[in-house]
Design a protein around this motif. Structure first.
Motif, PDB file in Angstrom:
ATOM      1  N   LYS A   1     -18.614 -56.688   9.773  1.00  9.48           N
ATOM      2  CA  LYS A   1     -17.900 -55.843   8.819  1.00  9.48           C
ATOM      3  C   LYS A   1     -16.532 -55.425   9.372  1.00  9.48           C
ATOM      4  O   LYS A   1     -15.552 -55.365   8.640  1.00  9.48           O
TER       5      LYS A   1
ATOM      6  N   VAL B   1      -4.862 -51.337   8.664  1.00  6.22           N
ATOM      7  CA  VAL B   1      -4.894 -49.916   8.315  1.00  6.22           C
ATOM      8  C   VAL B   1      -6.327 -49.403   8.374  1.00  6.22           C
ATOM      9  O   VAL B   1      -6.596 -48.316   8.915  1.00  6.22           O
ATOM     10  N   GLU B   2      -7.258 -50.192   7.860  1.00  6.41           N
ATOM     11  CA  GLU B   2      -8.657 -49.777   7.883  1.00  6.41           C
ATOM     12  C   GLU B   2      -9.197 -49.720   9.314  1.00  6.41           C
ATOM     13  O   GLU B   2      -9.963 -48.812   9.653  1.00  6.41           O
ATOM     14  N   VAL B   3      -8.763 -50.650  10.153  1.00 11.53           N
ATOM     15  CA  VAL B   3      -9.189 -50.620  11.561  1.00 11.53           C
ATOM     16  C   VAL B   3      -8.641 -49.370  12.243  1.00 11.53           C
ATOM     17  O   VAL B   3      -9.338 -48.717  13.020  1.00 11.53           O
ATOM     18  N   HIS B   4      -7.414 -49.031  11.912  1.00 12.01           N
ATOM     19  CA  HIS B   4      -6.810 -47.831  12.486  1.00 12.01           C
ATOM     20  C   HIS B   4      -7.597 -46.587  12.051  1.00 12.01           C
ATOM     21  O   HIS B   4      -7.888 -45.704  12.870  1.00 12.01           O
ATOM     22  N   LEU B   5      -7.913 -46.512  10.768  1.00 13.55           N
ATOM     23  CA  LEU B   5      -8.691 -45.381  10.274  1.00 13.55           C
ATOM     24  C   LEU B   5     -10.068 -45.334  10.920  1.00 13.55           C
ATOM     25  O   LEU B   5     -10.571 -44.260  11.268  1.00 13.55           O
ATOM     26  N   LEU B   6     -10.683 -46.493  11.079  1.00 16.94           N
ATOM     27  CA  LEU B   6     -11.982 -46.561  11.745  1.00 16.94           C
ATOM     28  C   LEU B   6     -11.874 -46.065  13.184  1.00 16.94           C
ATOM     29  O   LEU B   6     -12.724 -45.308  13.660  1.00 16.94           O
TER      30      LEU B   6
ATOM     31  N   SER C   1      -8.019 -51.232  18.240  1.00 19.84           N
ATOM     32  CA  SER C   1      -9.199 -51.732  17.529  1.00 19.84           C
ATOM     33  C   SER C   1     -10.081 -52.533  18.472  1.00 19.84           C
ATOM     34  O   SER C   1     -11.309 -52.488  18.376  1.00 19.84           O
TER      35      SER C   1
ATOM     36  N   LEU D   1     -12.052 -56.019   8.070  1.00 14.72           N
ATOM     37  CA  LEU D   1     -11.117 -54.936   7.792  1.00 14.72           C
ATOM     38  C   LEU D   1      -9.679 -55.359   8.072  1.00 14.72           C
ATOM     39  O   LEU D   1      -9.418 -56.187   8.951  1.00 14.72           O
ATOM     40  N   ASP D   2      -8.723 -54.755   7.322  1.00 14.83           N
ATOM     41  CA  ASP D   2      -7.316 -55.002   7.641  1.00 14.83           C
ATOM     42  C   ASP D   2      -6.864 -53.971   8.681  1.00 14.83           C
ATOM     43  O   ASP D   2      -7.643 -53.107   9.101  1.00 14.83           O
TER      44      ASP D   2
END
Length: 186
Positions: free
Chosen positions: A63, A70-75, A10, A67-68
């Motif tokens: 923004k 998991v969301e950072v990983h998806l991003l 990230s 993010l947590d």
């Protein structure tokens, strides 16, 4: 361990996202001052004195900070996909850990192609009628005593001579086969 990898990825993603160009097309990239966990990033952790401020970049960065993991990983996966960055293969990861620049694999391949220069002469068997002749020839080749030469012949398959040139190995093989032994060059 996984959270460290995600945090590192990230941080790489944030670094790539916040990379931008000036009016003279020079790339400006923020430099991390210290190591942070994903939730402890702030604008003060980046050098911004020489950067041109952009409200879009600042808003995107704010923004991302919300993010947590998991969301950072998806991003990160999404950004990599959109930018055409493919994940590293196991071989590439191993080369990076070993510090290789990609030439190590090629050097290893050329080493395997090199011709073998040292060979072993192996006694695989003998004719029972010519056992004494084979023992005498083994004694002459190796310089062993009678007992050791007899044990070598009876304990076949055994290596008679190690790391010799091909010409010498062929010559000794011919001598041994002439007296009733069977040999191979390895």
């Amino acid at each position: 361990m996984v959270s460290r990898i995600v945090a590192k990825r990230s941080a790489q993603c944030i670094s790539k996202i916040s990379t931008r160009t000036c009016t003279n097309n020079a790339i400006i990239k923020p430099a991390l001052v210290s190591h942070h966990t994903p939730n402890s990033y702030s604008r003060s952790s980046f050098h911004t004195s020489s950067m041109i401020q952009s409200s879009k970049v600042d808003q995107a960065f704010d923004k991302i900070l919300q993010l947590d993991l998991v969301e950072v990983h998806l991003l990160t996966e999404l950004v990599n996909e959109k930018m055409g960055i493919s994940p590293l293969s196991d071989a590439q990861r191993a080369a990076m850990q070993a510090g290789g620049g990609g030439k190590g694999g090629a050097a290893a391949a050329t080493e395997e192609v090199e011709e073998k220069t040292a060979f072993d002469l192996k006694l695989t068997g003998f004719d029972a009628k010519s056992k004494i002749k084979v023992i005498k020839e083994i004694r002459g080749i190796t310089g062993l005593g009678l007992k050791e030469a007899k044990e070598m012949v009876e304990g076949a398959p055994k290596v008679v001579k190690k790391e010799i040139k091909m010409e010498e190995a062929e010559e000794l093989k011919a001598k041994l086969e002439a007296v009733g032994a069977t040999c191979e060059i390895a």
